[in-house]
Design an enzyme around this catalytic site. Sequence first.
Site, PDB file in Angstrom:
ATOM      1  N   TRP A   1       8.807   1.323 -10.454  1.00  0.00           N
ATOM      2  CA  TRP A   1       9.145   2.747 -10.502  1.00  0.00           C
ATOM      3  C   TRP A   1       8.403   3.585  -9.452  1.00  0.00           C
ATOM      4  O   TRP A   1       7.195   3.454  -9.307  1.00  0.00           O
ATOM      5  CB  TRP A   1       8.791   3.255 -11.910  1.00  0.00           C
ATOM      6  CG  TRP A   1       9.658   4.378 -12.392  1.00  0.00           C
ATOM      7  CD1 TRP A   1       9.253   5.665 -12.599  1.00  0.00           C
ATOM      8  CD2 TRP A   1      11.037   4.325 -12.738  1.00  0.00           C
ATOM      9  NE1 TRP A   1      10.309   6.413 -13.041  1.00  0.00           N
ATOM     10  CE2 TRP A   1      11.424   5.618 -13.133  1.00  0.00           C
ATOM     11  CE3 TRP A   1      12.016   3.313 -12.726  1.00  0.00           C
ATOM     12  CZ2 TRP A   1      12.726   5.930 -13.538  1.00  0.00           C
ATOM     13  CZ3 TRP A   1      13.301   3.615 -13.119  1.00  0.00           C
ATOM     14  CH2 TRP A   1      13.639   4.906 -13.511  1.00  0.00           C
TER      15      TRP A   1
ATOM     16  N   ASN B   1       6.667  17.580 -13.295  1.00  0.00           N
ATOM     17  CA  ASN B   1       6.056  16.303 -13.695  1.00  0.00           C
ATOM     18  C   ASN B   1       4.752  16.513 -14.456  1.00  0.00           C
ATOM     19  O   ASN B   1       4.586  16.040 -15.565  1.00  0.00           O
ATOM     20  CB  ASN B   1       5.768  15.441 -12.452  1.00  0.00           C
ATOM     21  CG  ASN B   1       7.042  14.928 -11.793  1.00  0.00           C
ATOM     22  OD1 ASN B   1       8.045  14.687 -12.455  1.00  0.00           O
ATOM     23  ND2 ASN B   1       7.009  14.779 -10.478  1.00  0.00           N
TER      24      ASN B   1
ATOM     25  N   GLN C   1       5.892   5.452  -4.162  1.00  0.00           N
ATOM     26  CA  GLN C   1       5.021   6.365  -3.399  1.00  0.00           C
ATOM     27  C   GLN C   1       4.034   7.096  -4.311  1.00  0.00           C
ATOM     28  O   GLN C   1       2.904   7.392  -3.891  1.00  0.00           O
ATOM     29  CB  GLN C   1       5.847   7.371  -2.553  1.00  0.00           C
ATOM     30  CG  GLN C   1       6.427   8.560  -3.271  1.00  0.00           C
ATOM     31  CD  GLN C   1       7.657   8.223  -4.099  1.00  0.00           C
ATOM     32  OE1 GLN C   1       8.162   7.110  -4.063  1.00  0.00           O
ATOM     33  NE2 GLN C   1       8.160   9.187  -4.860  1.00  0.00           N
TER      34      GLN C   1
ATOM     35  N   HIS D   1      14.699  -1.466  -1.490  1.00  0.00           N
ATOM     36  CA  HIS D   1      13.672  -0.933  -2.389  1.00  0.00           C
ATOM     37  C   HIS D   1      12.726   0.023  -1.645  1.00  0.00           C
ATOM     38  O   HIS D   1      12.219  -0.329  -0.571  1.00  0.00           O
ATOM     39  CB  HIS D   1      12.878  -2.109  -2.979  1.00  0.00           C
ATOM     40  CG  HIS D   1      11.718  -1.676  -3.809  1.00  0.00           C
ATOM     41  ND1 HIS D   1      11.867  -0.929  -4.959  1.00  0.00           N
ATOM     42  CD2 HIS D   1      10.384  -1.865  -3.658  1.00  0.00           C
ATOM     43  CE1 HIS D   1      10.675  -0.684  -5.466  1.00  0.00           C
ATOM     44  NE2 HIS D   1       9.753  -1.237  -4.698  1.00  0.00           N
TER      45      HIS D   1
HETATM   46  O1  0FX Z   1      17.023   6.737  -6.032  1.00  0.00           O
HETATM   47  P1  0FX Z   1      15.582   6.849  -6.336  1.00  0.00           P
HETATM   48  O2  0FX Z   1      14.815   7.300  -5.171  1.00  0.00           O
HETATM   49  O3  0FX Z   1      14.930   5.408  -6.694  1.00  0.00           O
HETATM   50  C1  0FX Z   1      14.393   5.008  -7.934  1.00  0.00           C
HETATM   51  C2  0FX Z   1      13.102   4.151  -7.873  1.00  0.00           C
HETATM   52  O4  0FX Z   1      12.078   4.800  -7.133  1.00  0.00           O
HETATM   53  C3  0FX Z   1      13.341   2.801  -7.252  1.00  0.00           C
HETATM   54  O5  0FX Z   1      12.173   2.005  -7.370  1.00  0.00           O
HETATM   55  C4  0FX Z   1      14.482   2.108  -7.949  1.00  0.00           C
HETATM   56  N1  0FX Z   1      14.757   0.867  -7.254  1.00  0.00           N
HETATM   57  C5  0FX Z   1      15.679   3.023  -7.955  1.00  0.00           C
HETATM   58  C6  0FX Z   1      16.770   2.408  -8.730  1.00  0.00           C
HETATM   59  O6  0FX Z   1      15.387   4.286  -8.581  1.00  0.00           O
HETATM   60  O7  0FX Z   1      15.383   7.671  -7.663  1.00  0.00           O
HETATM   61  P2  0FX Z   1      15.399   9.214  -8.041  1.00  0.00           P
HETATM   62  O8  0FX Z   1      16.370   9.962  -7.194  1.00  0.00           O
HETATM   63  O9  0FX Z   1      15.545   9.262  -9.512  1.00  0.00           O
HETATM   64  O10 0FX Z   1      13.941   9.724  -7.675  1.00  0.00           O
HETATM   65  C7  0FX Z   1      13.550  10.047  -6.376  1.00  0.00           C
HETATM   66  C8  0FX Z   1      12.145  10.557  -6.402  1.00  0.00           C
HETATM   67  O11 0FX Z   1      12.094  11.784  -7.126  1.00  0.00           O
HETATM   68  C9  0FX Z   1      11.146   9.638  -7.091  1.00  0.00           C
HETATM   69  O12 0FX Z   1      10.604   8.670  -6.197  1.00  0.00           O
HETATM   70  C10 0FX Z   1      10.085  10.624  -7.558  1.00  0.00           C
HETATM   71  C11 0FX Z   1      10.861  11.919  -7.785  1.00  0.00           C
HETATM   72  N2  0FX Z   1      11.061  12.199  -9.218  1.00  0.00           N
HETATM   73  C12 0FX Z   1      12.189  11.779  -9.845  1.00  0.00           C
HETATM   74  C13 0FX Z   1      12.352  12.027 -11.179  1.00  0.00           C
HETATM   75  C14 0FX Z   1      13.600  11.558 -11.923  1.00  0.00           C
HETATM   76  C15 0FX Z   1      10.067  12.863  -9.884  1.00  0.00           C
HETATM   77  O13 0FX Z   1       9.040  13.220  -9.275  1.00  0.00           O
HETATM   78  N3  0FX Z   1      10.226  13.119 -11.210  1.00  0.00           N
HETATM   79  C16 0FX Z   1      11.320  12.717 -11.902  1.00  0.00           C
HETATM   80  O14 0FX Z   1      11.417  12.982 -13.140  1.00  0.00           O
END
Ligand code: 0FX
Length: 246
Positions: free
Chosen positions: A106, A224, A109, A96
């Site tokens: 969610w 965002n 950070q 995590h």
């Molecule tokens: O793979 P991941 O980094 O992880 C997320 C959750 O943070 C985590 O708590 C959970 N266990 C996991 C299953 O899903 O997710 P990501 O690649 O969708 O997002 C990475 C980062 O990108 C996120 O921390 C913030 C940023 N982001 C992502 C999306 C989809 C944004 O700033 N805006 C968004 O719309």
Amino acid sequence: MPKPVLIISDNPHLVAALMQIIDDQGLADQYTIDFACSPLSGHLLISEHNGEVLQPLDIKKEYATVAEKYGLVISLHCKQLFPGDMVSKVRCVNVHPGYNPHNRGWFPQVFSIINGLPLGATIHEIDEQLDHGSIIVQKKIKVEQWDTSYTAYNKVVALEIEMLRENFKKILDGDYITYKPEKEGNVNLKKDFNALCEIDLNEKATYGELINRLRALSHNGYENTYFIDSATGKKVYIKFDLEVKE
Ligand code: 0FX
């Protein structure tokens, strides 16, 4: 050979890094390690590691078969919640990107930048609540005043990879002692993130609070943060960045 291990992930960068660790530590000779992704990821291409393709697995539908076949199931940023019936039958471990029990759920950070609670990475056994089970290992990162969501996230992911490199074999063997988080902490959901994204132009805040909100929502290209234009009702997106000089 022990029972096979299943790793479910929707994060190709972390999968590539773990596949590299498995290669470097010669673990494929000692363990059967399968990878899968979530249906929402379709077929996940791991281009950073031999262009491998992960097959989707619907854990809600398949959990009984999974619990029967595997001796360990690892969620490596898997977007599916593991059913309670599964976590009670087979050892399940979560990697995590947050420092449990603070800002469980969610995008930790984002919330740590705003509420100042500790940030880091936690590898823990999964129970029926979100990011809640007994901790195997966890480490903190320092959030600087100039970090954005993106720079803080990159530090956390680098830490997760370092922690996997140090602990993955022990996790496979169940060779660790867990401990319970000292309190329940707090949980943030996707709707909490979505609510942060809309800026109310009439909300009063200090410059410090405003900068924290904007940097917490700044993540390399993601749109965002926005406000609603009062005349047209259009969403106006805000781009924000910081640069620190020595
Ligand atoms: O793979 P991941 O980094 O992880 C997320 C959750 O943070 C985590 O708590 C959970 N266990 C996991 C299953 O899903 O997710 P990501 O690649 O969708 O997002 C990475 C980062 O990108 C996120 O921390 C913030 C940023 N982001 C992502 C999306 C989809 C944004 O700033 N805006 C968004 O719309």
